[in-house]
Scaffold this motif. Sequence first.
Motif, mmCIF file in Angstrom:
data_model
loop_
_atom_site.group_PDB
_atom_site.id
_atom_site.type_symbol
_atom_site.label_atom_id
_atom_site.label_comp_id
_atom_site.label_asym_id
_atom_site.label_seq_id
_atom_site.Cartn_x
_atom_site.Cartn_y
_atom_site.Cartn_z
ATOM 1 N N UNK A 60 1.084 -1.129 -0.058
ATOM 2 C CA UNK A 60 0.238 -0.015 -0.189
ATOM 3 C C UNK A 60 0.900 1.248 0.012
ATOM 4 N N UNK A 61 1.806 0.957 0.900
ATOM 5 C CA UNK A 61 3.019 2.367 0.877
ATOM 6 C C UNK A 61 3.587 2.613 -0.490
ATOM 7 N N UNK A 62 4.069 1.375 -1.129
ATOM 8 C CA UNK A 62 4.654 1.795 -2.542
ATOM 9 C C UNK A 62 3.739 2.289 -3.405
ATOM 10 N N UNK A 63 2.423 1.884 -3.449
ATOM 11 C CA UNK A 63 1.455 2.197 -4.259
ATOM 12 C C UNK A 63 0.858 3.830 -4.090
ATOM 13 N N UNK A 64 0.931 3.965 -2.757
ATOM 14 C CA UNK A 64 0.658 5.260 -2.185
ATOM 15 C C UNK A 64 1.873 6.410 -2.959
ATOM 16 N N UNK A 65 2.893 5.922 -2.768
ATOM 17 C CA UNK A 65 4.185 6.771 -3.307
ATOM 18 C C UNK A 65 4.176 6.933 -4.854
ATOM 19 N N UNK A 66 3.554 5.867 -5.362
ATOM 20 C CA UNK A 66 3.220 6.162 -7.146
ATOM 21 C C UNK A 66 2.342 6.966 -7.303
ATOM 22 N N UNK A 67 1.320 6.911 -6.571
ATOM 23 C CA UNK A 67 0.005 7.864 -6.957
ATOM 24 C C UNK A 67 0.694 9.406 -6.755
ATOM 25 N N UNK A 68 1.466 9.453 -5.610
ATOM 26 C CA UNK A 68 2.140 10.983 -5.635
ATOM 27 C C UNK A 68 3.084 11.371 -6.661
ATOM 28 N N UNK A 69 3.758 10.313 -7.220
ATOM 29 C CA UNK A 69 4.501 10.513 -8.083
ATOM 30 C C UNK A 69 3.978 10.662 -9.485
ATOM 31 N N UNK A 70 2.775 9.951 -9.742
ATOM 32 C CA UNK A 70 1.873 10.375 -10.929
ATOM 33 C C UNK A 70 1.302 11.816 -11.055
ATOM 34 N N UNK A 71 0.820 12.354 -9.845
ATOM 35 C CA UNK A 71 0.508 13.535 -9.417
ATOM 36 C C UNK A 71 1.719 14.577 -9.962
ATOM 37 N N UNK A 72 2.956 14.383 -9.369
ATOM 38 C CA UNK A 72 3.870 15.223 -9.525
ATOM 39 C C UNK A 72 4.263 15.414 -11.024
ATOM 40 N N UNK A 98 -3.545 13.100 -5.746
ATOM 41 C CA UNK A 98 -3.067 13.217 -4.366
ATOM 42 C C UNK A 98 -4.359 12.616 -3.489
ATOM 43 N N UNK A 99 -5.359 12.661 -3.942
ATOM 44 C CA UNK A 99 -6.763 12.196 -3.158
ATOM 45 C C UNK A 99 -6.513 10.867 -3.382
ATOM 46 N N UNK A 100 -6.335 10.070 -4.536
ATOM 47 C CA UNK A 100 -6.209 8.808 -4.501
ATOM 48 C C UNK A 100 -4.892 8.379 -3.576
ATOM 49 N N UNK A 101 -4.036 8.930 -3.609
ATOM 50 C CA UNK A 101 -3.057 8.625 -2.716
ATOM 51 C C UNK A 101 -3.314 8.572 -1.344
ATOM 52 N N UNK A 102 -4.280 9.529 -0.538
ATOM 53 C CA UNK A 102 -4.840 9.440 0.513
ATOM 54 C C UNK A 102 -5.465 8.311 0.828
ATOM 55 N N UNK A 103 -6.450 7.923 -0.209
ATOM 56 C CA UNK A 103 -7.184 6.934 -0.009
ATOM 57 C C UNK A 103 -6.522 5.456 0.010
ATOM 58 N N UNK A 104 -5.357 5.479 -0.695
ATOM 59 C CA UNK A 104 -4.530 4.155 -0.859
ATOM 60 C C UNK A 104 -3.868 4.184 0.553
ATOM 61 N N UNK A 105 -3.577 5.109 1.115
ATOM 62 C CA UNK A 105 -2.673 5.101 2.538
ATOM 63 C C UNK A 105 -3.742 4.837 3.650
ATOM 64 N N UNK A 106 -4.711 5.705 3.582
ATOM 65 C CA UNK A 106 -5.829 5.516 4.797
ATOM 66 C C UNK A 106 -7.165 5.462 4.135
ATOM 67 N N UNK A 107 -7.564 4.502 3.734
ATOM 68 C CA UNK A 107 -8.876 4.271 3.349
ATOM 69 C C UNK A 107 -10.201 4.593 4.123
ATOM 70 N N UNK A 108 -10.875 5.657 3.801
ATOM 71 C CA UNK A 108 -12.124 5.539 4.606
ATOM 72 C C UNK A 108 -13.271 6.034 3.888
#
Lengths: 218, 218
Positions: free
Chosen positions: A13-25, A133-143
């Motif tokens: 999940x952390x790996x994928x969260x980082x990738x969401x952030x990178x795609x956003x950047x 970035x929102x996708x990243x948040x969901x991946x890291x802490x899904x609510x």
Amino acid sequence: MRNLYHEKLSELAEQLGRLCGLAGSEMERATRALLRADMSSAEQVINDHDRMVALCARAEESAVTLLALQQPVAGELRSIVSWIQITSDLDRMDALAVHVAKIARLRHPDHVLPIEIEGLFTEIGRVAVKLANRAQEVVLTPTPDKAACLREQDDEMDELHRRLFSVLLDPHWQGGIESAIDVTLCGRYYERFCDHAVSVARRVIYLVTGERVESVEA
Amino acid sequence: MRNLYHEKLSELAEQLGRLCGLAGSEMERATRALLRADMSSAEQVINDHDRMVALCARAEESAVTLLALQQPVAGELRSIVSWIQITSDLDRMDALAVHVAKIARLRHPDHVLPIEIEGLFTEIGRVAVKLANRAQEVVLTPTPDKAACLREQDDEMDELHRRLFSVLLDPHWQGGIESAIDVTLCGRYYERFCDHAVSVARRVIYLVTGERVESVEA
């Protein structure tokens, strides 16, 4: 063994969260390339692509290794398959940022966008990065409450996309055909980028809450 | 147990082969809708979409069931993951045919395409359907020689796509901005449809022969 499994799952999940952030950047950088005819930003997005592909492939391998590590039970199995599909979404998000950067590079030193449409693309770029970035948040802490928020932002993008076509079809459009083609393609790339970001979040929310968030595109 | 596994695996290949054929038929119908402003073809593609989504989801479930059926060894595990990814390609191929059909429906009773570009889209549609059928053959009977053949056909599509842009940018283009936008989007939909068909075949060939066929799009 179960502890190892859960540890690996949270690493994934952390790996994928980082990738969401990178795609956003990368999309942020591609937007800068587009708005400022900034060649070095365009080149950077394009040059970073191989690295992003490798990172997505590594995340996919981590998920496959999780499958191999132990025979997961039904729900977990489904969940790992979803993580694998998320890596494909992330791979596509970066490819779409690369497409935007390539249009900026192709027209350099000219600007891709006529001045009257720059403000709209500033907005489109902002929403795209926000969705990543929102996708990243969901991946890291899904609510569950994040699902509604995502839908709203995707609606915002649809509205921007509609405004884009109304500018293109306005009789006062001065950009000509070539510019209309570039703008249409860029609009499509941002739209798909957002669809993939929403898809990432949708898959995670479904995994965690069982709440099916509607698909964003027919 | 191993026999059951191999039986299910070959059932899955048949299921996915059928879906390649169906995606090709839908794109053929969408092309008819586009070329003849044929509303009933457009409606059929759009109405068939839910069924295609359900069939793709069912194929995905078959693959996940295969994972659950037994703990496959490393190579088999990778292979089932690829089959799962192929179902996503097929789902997208149908969605792209739906996009083409929706443009035809939106402009009906008018024709989307100016007359001077109809011949080119006849060709583009033909190559797209051929690629879907070729992907079907590869899924059903994968052999290494088919990889080269696919690359050739994808090159053919790239060439058609280049010709499309040169027609749009020709000073004699009479279609105006709205038509240029429609044509640009349709061109993109066919191009992506072909990319996914090639991706299906590429994944299967890699699974069977270990020969990595290069990715079709950055």
